[in-house]
Design an enzyme around this catalytic site. Structure first.
Site, mmCIF file in Angstrom:
data_model
loop_
_atom_site.group_PDB
_atom_site.id
_atom_site.type_symbol
_atom_site.label_atom_id
_atom_site.label_comp_id
_atom_site.label_asym_id
_atom_site.label_seq_id
_atom_site.Cartn_x
_atom_site.Cartn_y
_atom_site.Cartn_z
ATOM 1 N N ASP A 98 -23.550 14.724 -18.871
ATOM 2 C CA ASP A 98 -22.984 14.051 -17.704
ATOM 3 C C ASP A 98 -23.586 12.648 -17.677
ATOM 4 O OD1 ASP A 98 -21.804 13.748 -15.112
ATOM 5 O OD2 ASP A 98 -22.139 15.886 -14.768
ATOM 6 N N ASP A 203 -19.221 10.506 -14.651
ATOM 7 C CA ASP A 203 -19.241 10.686 -13.205
ATOM 8 C C ASP A 203 -18.470 9.540 -12.533
ATOM 9 O OD1 ASP A 203 -20.499 12.186 -11.002
ATOM 10 O OD2 ASP A 203 -21.552 10.316 -10.574
ATOM 11 N N GLU A 265 -14.436 12.107 -14.353
ATOM 12 C CA GLU A 265 -14.198 12.712 -13.038
ATOM 13 C C GLU A 265 -13.224 11.794 -12.306
ATOM 14 O OE1 GLU A 265 -17.268 12.322 -10.107
ATOM 15 O OE2 GLU A 265 -16.613 14.094 -9.028
ATOM 16 N N HIS A 330 -19.322 22.264 -9.743
ATOM 17 C CA HIS A 330 -20.546 22.187 -8.937
ATOM 18 C C HIS A 330 -20.339 21.451 -7.613
ATOM 19 C CE1 HIS A 330 -20.294 18.311 -10.850
ATOM 20 N NE2 HIS A 330 -21.136 17.857 -9.935
ATOM 21 N N ASP A 331 -19.176 20.825 -7.442
ATOM 22 C CA ASP A 331 -18.899 20.085 -6.201
ATOM 23 C C ASP A 331 -17.983 20.844 -5.255
ATOM 24 O OD1 ASP A 331 -20.393 17.815 -6.725
ATOM 25 O OD2 ASP A 331 -18.769 16.844 -7.833
HETATM 26 C C1 GLC Z 1 -19.904 13.142 -8.529
HETATM 27 C C2 GLC Z 1 -20.747 14.365 -8.778
HETATM 28 C C3 GLC Z 1 -21.401 14.755 -7.486
HETATM 29 C C4 GLC Z 1 -22.264 13.609 -7.016
HETATM 30 C C5 GLC Z 1 -21.481 12.298 -6.946
HETATM 31 C C6 GLC Z 1 -22.387 11.107 -6.829
HETATM 32 O O1 GLC Z 1 -18.875 13.385 -7.633
HETATM 33 O O2 GLC Z 1 -19.961 15.382 -9.338
HETATM 34 O O3 GLC Z 1 -22.129 15.946 -7.601
HETATM 35 O O4 GLC Z 1 -22.803 13.876 -5.750
HETATM 36 O O5 GLC Z 1 -20.707 12.087 -8.104
HETATM 37 O O6 GLC Z 1 -23.033 10.861 -8.049
#
Ligand code: GLC
Length: 562
Positions: A98, A203, A265, A330-331
């Protein structure tokens, strides 16, 4: 067309902190992952994605990176990581990391230097702005995390300027306009590729570029999101003109020449703009995952919505792009609790039905740890047991506005990210076999019934069903290459689609509901001969015409007999 390895892959996401703890400190670690890699090999996945395991103060569980070239001591060492890479590669499992490129931690050396003086070498690694004439913040943007006065700008006494942080005050945004920062990032990416990693999950990549001049948002304040007049507007820094130049440069400098896979993402990415990022000719990213199907806001998917979104993304693939298939990560909360049914009666069947969707629709399936044993949402009574900053921040705001603690938890629990972050349930021993110490977040009390060992011992095993689906991907070209056609448009419970390529046609029929449903199979389907390949209701008649009566959460996969 030649396929790329990541089009054939099945990716498994590991949230290291909650996967397996080898040393009893209550935090999952790399040695723990190594001790369980054989399980993933047995499942059949051929790629793992690690959420951030770099050195970090853990304000956002690792998405706040303090040292981009090292492993957090709680997870192990760089040598452990190298060992893990070798081990995974030896098992035919690729590894992707990541990469958090929008912001770092304020404890990163770059930021510590940057805040020292206006002429520091690292000053422009971050986004600094002077106060307005009255000393106030440069604009009215609110930050995603509820902290401080709610602004996305934090004043720094030393130099008398504000820095931008879209997320936490402790997560300053990096300045992609500045070439030395970009070079630093390319070197750092190469460092990981040199070690042997096979790709990156990027990310929130759509937010790297900020609008010129940092204009105020004109969005109407939203009482649920508003922070003291600072407005959270996800559109301000998302898909801003110039983002494609940044990604194309990343591709030409690193990803392309080093032949590494990228998955972004895709906050703010829909089937409409996806090709701007993932069309092969753009030379930007290989794929993005979107939020059109699985949205943290609604947590429900109607059959019509499923057909619509899947058809639109099949169009992205047809036009030389690619897609990710997933329902949770995970989110999010746990998919079986959101889109299936987590009652004792239907948990296993609905978990399998959702798995069949992910593994038989066009694109690369991404499994989130625990999904393959049907892990479910958790509910704690006290806010003390929650860790997710959104849950805790929203809770405090609700309490401040007069809501009772119980009502606040009842509202927030079903969508808390902590649902996905409780420790992996390996067996029925203490702490679900995750750790001999006190886990950093409480184990889901359901672990005695729901765990890997119990699941695999059952003849109704969800794990075994995932295994079958993953094996099918390897053996059935239509799953990767097949055109997607939906039948029974408008049907509220039955989802039926075929995947057809030159050599094969598959048919998926699912009852996406908790009741038995009678329906007529379209004539063009009944005119052909079909053989059943997979079902989640083993005692049922395998011939297609019996399917007019589909049991709750039943899913069947057929192949056309030629
Ligand atoms: C992405 C990650 C998340 C994080 C955010 C800020 O959305 O998946 O877990 O809190 O970025 O880095």
């Amino acid at each position: 067309m030649d396929r790329k390895w990541w089009q054939e892959a099945v990716v498994y996401e590991i949230y290291c902190k909650s996967f397996c703890d080898s040393d009893g400190d209550g935090i999952g670690d790399l040695r723990g992952v190594m001790s369980k890699l054989h399980v993933l090999r047995d499942l059949g996945v051929n790629c793992i994605w690690f959420t951030p395991i770099y050195t970090s103060p853990q304000v956002d569980n690792g998405y706040d990176v303090a040292d981009y070239r090292n492993i957090d001591p709680a997870y192990g060492t760089l040598d452990d990581f190298k060992e893990l890479l070798d081990m995974a590669h030896g098992m035919g499992i690729r590894v992707i990391m990541d990469m958090v490129l929008n912001h770092s931690s304020d404890e990163c050396e770059w930021f510590k230097e940057s805040r020292k003086s206006k002429d520091n070498h690292y000053r422009n690694y971050y986004i600094w702005q002077p106060p307005k004439e009255d000393g106030s913040e440069p604009n009215n943007w609110g930050s995603y995390f509820r902290e401080g006065n709610g602004s996305a700008w934090e004043f720094d006494e030393t130099t008398g300027e504000y820095y931008l942080h879209q997320y936490s005050i402790k997560m300053p945004d990096l300045n992609w306009e500045y070439e030395p920062l970009r070079r630093e990032i390319y070197d750092m990416l190469n460092f990981w590729i040199d070690l042997g990693v096979d790709g990156f999950r990027l990310d929130i990549f759509t937010r790297l570029k900020k609008p010129e001049g940092f204009p105020d948002t004109k969005k109407e304040p939203d009482p649920l999101l508003d922070r003291n007049g600072f407005i959270v507007d996800t559109t301000m820094c998302t898909n801003v003109e110039g983002i494609h130049e940044i990604l194309h440069e990343l591709y030409t400098e690193v990803f392309g020449p080093r032949e590494c896979m990228t998955v972004g993402e895709g906050a703010g990415v829909s089937h409409k703009n996806a090709l701007d990022y993932v069309s092969a000719s753009r030379e930007e990213l290989d794929m993005v995952y979107h939020f059109e199907l699985s949205s943290r806001r609604t947590y429900s998917i109607s059959a019509d919505h499923f057909r619509k979104i899947q058809s639109e993304w099949a169009g992205v693939i047809k036009n030389n792009g690619w897609a990710v298939q997933y329902l949770s990560n995970h989110d999010s909360a746990r998919q079986v609790s959101c889109y299936g049914c987590d009652s004792d009666e239907f948990r296993a069947d609905s978990a399998k039905l959702l798995a069949a969707f992910i593994h038989t629709t066009p694109g690369t399936p991404f499994i989130y740890q625990g999904e393959e044993i049907g892990m479910v949402n958790v509910k704690y009574d006290s806010i003390e047991d929650y860790n997710c900053c959104y849950t805790v921040g929203d809770y405090n705001a609700m309490i401040a506005s007069g809501v009772s603690p119980k009502e606040a938890i009842d509202t927030l629990a079903p969508r808390s990210r902590d649902n996905a972050r409780t420790p992996y349930q390996w067996d029925a021993t203490e702490n679900a076999g995750f750790s001999i110490g006190k886990p950093w977040i409480k184990v889901n009390p359901k672990y005695k019934e729901i765990n890997l060992e119990a699941d695999r011992a059952s003849d109704d095993s969800i794990f075994a069903f995932y295994k079958e689906l993953i094996k099918m991907r390897r053996e059935n070209p239509a799953i990767i290459d097949g055109d997607l056609t939906f039948y029974l448009d408008g049907h509220e419970e039955i989802i039926m689609y075929s995947r057809a390529c030159a050599s094969q046609t598959l048919l998926v029929v699912a009852n996406y509901s908790g009741k038995t449903v009678k329906f007529d199979i379209p004539k063009e389907i009944m005119d052909c001969a079909w053989t059943r390949k997979l079902t989640n209701k083993k005692d049922t008649d395998p011939s297609l015409d019996s399917l007019r009566d589909l049991l709750p959460w039943e899913v069947e996969i057929y192949e056309l007999v030629k």
